[in-house]
Write a protein that holds these residues in place. Structure first.
Motif, PDB file in Angstrom:
ATOM      1  N   LEU A   1      -1.737  -6.146   1.247  1.00 42.05           N
ATOM      2  CA  LEU A   1      -2.880  -6.997   0.956  1.00 42.05           C
ATOM      3  C   LEU A   1      -2.383  -8.235   0.363  1.00 42.05           C
ATOM      4  CD1 LEU A   1      -5.954  -7.246   0.272  1.00 42.05           C
ATOM      5  CD2 LEU A   1      -5.500  -6.575  -1.957  1.00 42.05           C
TER       6      LEU A   1
ATOM      7  N   LEU B   1       1.789  -1.783   4.906  1.00 42.14           N
ATOM      8  CA  LEU B   1       0.434  -2.292   4.781  1.00 42.14           C
ATOM      9  C   LEU B   1       0.439  -3.069   3.635  1.00 42.14           C
ATOM     10  CD1 LEU B   1      -2.266  -3.016   5.831  1.00 42.14           C
ATOM     11  CD2 LEU B   1      -2.884  -0.871   4.601  1.00 42.14           C
TER      12      LEU B   1
ATOM     13  N   LEU C   1     -10.389  -0.610   3.615  1.00 43.38           N
ATOM     14  CA  LEU C   1      -8.823  -0.146   3.370  1.00 43.38           C
ATOM     15  C   LEU C   1      -8.672   0.930   4.287  1.00 43.38           C
ATOM     16  CD1 LEU C   1      -6.476  -0.080   1.662  1.00 43.38           C
ATOM     17  CD2 LEU C   1      -7.701   1.393  -0.144  1.00 43.38           C
TER      18      LEU C   1
ATOM     19  N   ALA D   1      -9.584  -9.193   4.182  1.00 46.93           N
ATOM     20  CA  ALA D   1      -9.819  -7.864   3.524  1.00 46.93           C
ATOM     21  C   ALA D   1     -10.958  -8.194   2.385  1.00 46.93           C
ATOM     22  CB  ALA D   1      -8.561  -7.489   2.625  1.00 46.93           C
TER      23      ALA D   1
ATOM     24  N   TRP E   1      -5.212  -8.714   5.231  1.00 51.12           N
ATOM     25  CA  TRP E   1      -4.254  -7.393   5.571  1.00 51.12           C
ATOM     26  C   TRP E   1      -3.173  -7.860   6.473  1.00 51.12           C
ATOM     27  CZ3 TRP E   1      -5.080  -3.683   2.302  1.00 51.12           C
ATOM     28  CH2 TRP E   1      -6.434  -3.452   2.007  1.00 51.12           C
TER      29      TRP E   1
ATOM     30  N   ASP F   1       0.886  -1.175   0.019  1.00 48.52           N
ATOM     31  CA  ASP F   1      -0.066   0.009  -0.153  1.00 48.52           C
ATOM     32  C   ASP F   1       0.833   1.386  -0.003  1.00 48.52           C
ATOM     33  OD1 ASP F   1      -2.545   1.429   0.066  1.00 48.52           O
ATOM     34  OD2 ASP F   1      -2.353   1.887   2.345  1.00 48.52           O
TER      35      ASP F   1
ATOM     36  N   ALA G   1      -7.599  -0.459   7.590  1.00 51.17           N
ATOM     37  CA  ALA G   1      -6.491  -1.077   7.462  1.00 51.17           C
ATOM     38  C   ALA G   1      -5.201  -0.230   7.811  1.00 51.17           C
ATOM     39  CB  ALA G   1      -6.338  -1.935   6.331  1.00 51.17           C
TER      40      ALA G   1
END
Length: 422
Positions: free
Chosen positions: A44, A42, A81, A74, A54, A37, A84
């Motif tokens: 996914l 972070l 999102l 997730a 996550w 991310d 997270a």
């Protein structure tokens, strides 16, 4: 031991990585693997099976050991999102304070196993419905609500209240939205009310059954024409045809000797509602004063209603009334069953259908109103009182209650004369 998050290992400037999007996170086409991310630690994690979660990645200072901490599932039904990202930002703050997130988690005291979470079905039928049903005048209404929930909320029933999402609500509503629109709309309203009642004790956040700004976007607003078609009507017999209807009812009673035909004629004579008539008790009638007092418990307005009785109405009551019986208009008794029951809920509707197709007993009240407005000079408030409609403030209602019965008597007797006109 000193700690460092993964983004601080090198002092070299680097191009900022692309950040994830909600569309990418929720898309079924997202490829398997670890998707960053944008350098905030972070990720996914998408597995070959399609499941996704996550993960927060960081490295210990000194050892450089890569560590991972799960932040929940997730996807469309998982942790959003932004939530997270907020959690990852909080963990980075811990790292800057030299706190290892995993070690801190392990150091937390072990809590006792949480009690099983309450499901939608258990909460709806044991917690919500008994309280909701206290406002019902008819026990049949509670059974109907229970039946609709059990029949059409099958997806939601076994689910924990705090796990229900918009997708789950749609799973129950979508199959019946077009085929059973009235039931679907009532079900949506009930689901919204139940989930609201479960907040905050059993669930948090937005109500996934909310209409405005939520399900409205999925199902769309109905056109004016569709809304008109959906509204349940109570077709009224043209009042000019009612004398013929009454004659037909009397002929049916003579030939079949069924109480229901007299009950329907009494309903027409008094401009009453079905439930007020079918559950009528002998003690409610005062032959000396020529009145019938329907108690508040059976009235839509929750106030007692006094009805002046025309001679034909009294004649009907004397023909069917049996002292010491619980109901004036009794239903058919089943062989072997000694319990005396009132007329069935749809008995008068069937009797009306036999003599005038396409109309409902409730619509006969509109027939009375039309006749009173077109054929008499009776003041509007007197007609509305005859229909047991609530008017004015409390002082005005109290004043009118004292005057209204005798003001209504000429109206009801004129109505009876009209109905008996050959």
């Amino acid at each position: 031991m000193a700690l460092v998050d993964e983004g601080e290992r090198t002092a070299k400037p680097r191009k900022a990585a692309s950040r994830l999007t909600v569309l990418f996170v929720n898309s079924a086409k997202t490829p398997p693997g670890m998707h960053s991310d944008g350098g905030n630690g972070l990720y996914l994690a998408v597995r070959a099976s399609g499941s996704r979660s996550w993960v927060f990645r960081y490295r210990q200072r000194g050892t450089g050991k890569l560590r991972e901490m799960g932040l929940g599932s997730a996807g469309p039904q998982g942790v959003p999102l932004q939530d997270a990202r907020d959690r990852a930002a909080a963990l980075k703050a811990d790292l800057r304070a030299d706190v290892d997130p995993l070690e801190a988690k392990r150091a937390m005291p072990v809590l006792e196993a949480a009690a099983p979470k309450k499901t939608f079905g258990v909460f709806a039928l044991t917690d919500w419905l008994p309280a909701y049903a206290k406002g019902f005048k008819n026990p049949r209404s509670e059974r109907e609500v229970r039946r609709v929930l059990e029949l059409h909320a099958k997806t939601l029933f076994p689910m924990a209240l705090d796990s229900i999402t918009k997708t789950d609500v749609l799973a129950d509503l979508t199959p019946i939205w077009s085929t059973k629109p009235k039931t679907a709309r009532e079900l949506r309203a009930k689901i919204e009310t139940i989930l609201q009642a479960a907040t905050p004790d059993h669930r948090q956040g937005e109500n996934p059954a909310r209409w405005r700004g939520n399900l409205e976007a999925t199902f769309g607003r109905d056109s004016k024409a569709k809304r008109k078609l959906r509204i349940r009507k109570h077709p009224a017999v043209p009042y000019a045809d009612l004398p013929a209807v009454v004659r037909a009812l009397r002929a049916r009673h003579v030939s079949a000797d069924t109480t229901v035909n007299l009950a329907l004629e009494f309903l027409i004579l008094t401009a009453g509602r079905t439930n007020e008539i079918r559950s009528m008790a002998p003690a409610e009638v005062d032959f000396d004063k020529r009145i019938w007092v329907c108690p508040a418990a059976r009235m839509k307005s929750s106030e007692p209603h006094t009805v002046p009785l025309a001679p034909r109405a009294i004649e009907i009551l004397k023909a069917v009334l049996k002292p010491n019986h619980p109901f004036v208009f009794e239903g058919l008794q089943i062989e072997g069953d000694d319990e005396i029951k009132p007329l069935g809920h749809n008995a008068m509707a069937h009797a009306l259908k036999a003599v005038a197709t396409g109309y409902t007993p409730h619509g006969l009240r509109s027939s009375f109103r039309d006749w009173a407005g077109d054929e008499t000079e009776t003041p509007r408030e007197v007609v509305e009182h005859a229909l047991a409609h609530t008017l004015g403030d409390e002082s005005e209602k109290a004043y009118r209650r004292g005057k209204a019965v005798e003001r209504r008597r000429p109206l009801m007797e004129a109505w009876a004369d009209f109905l008996s006109d050959e």
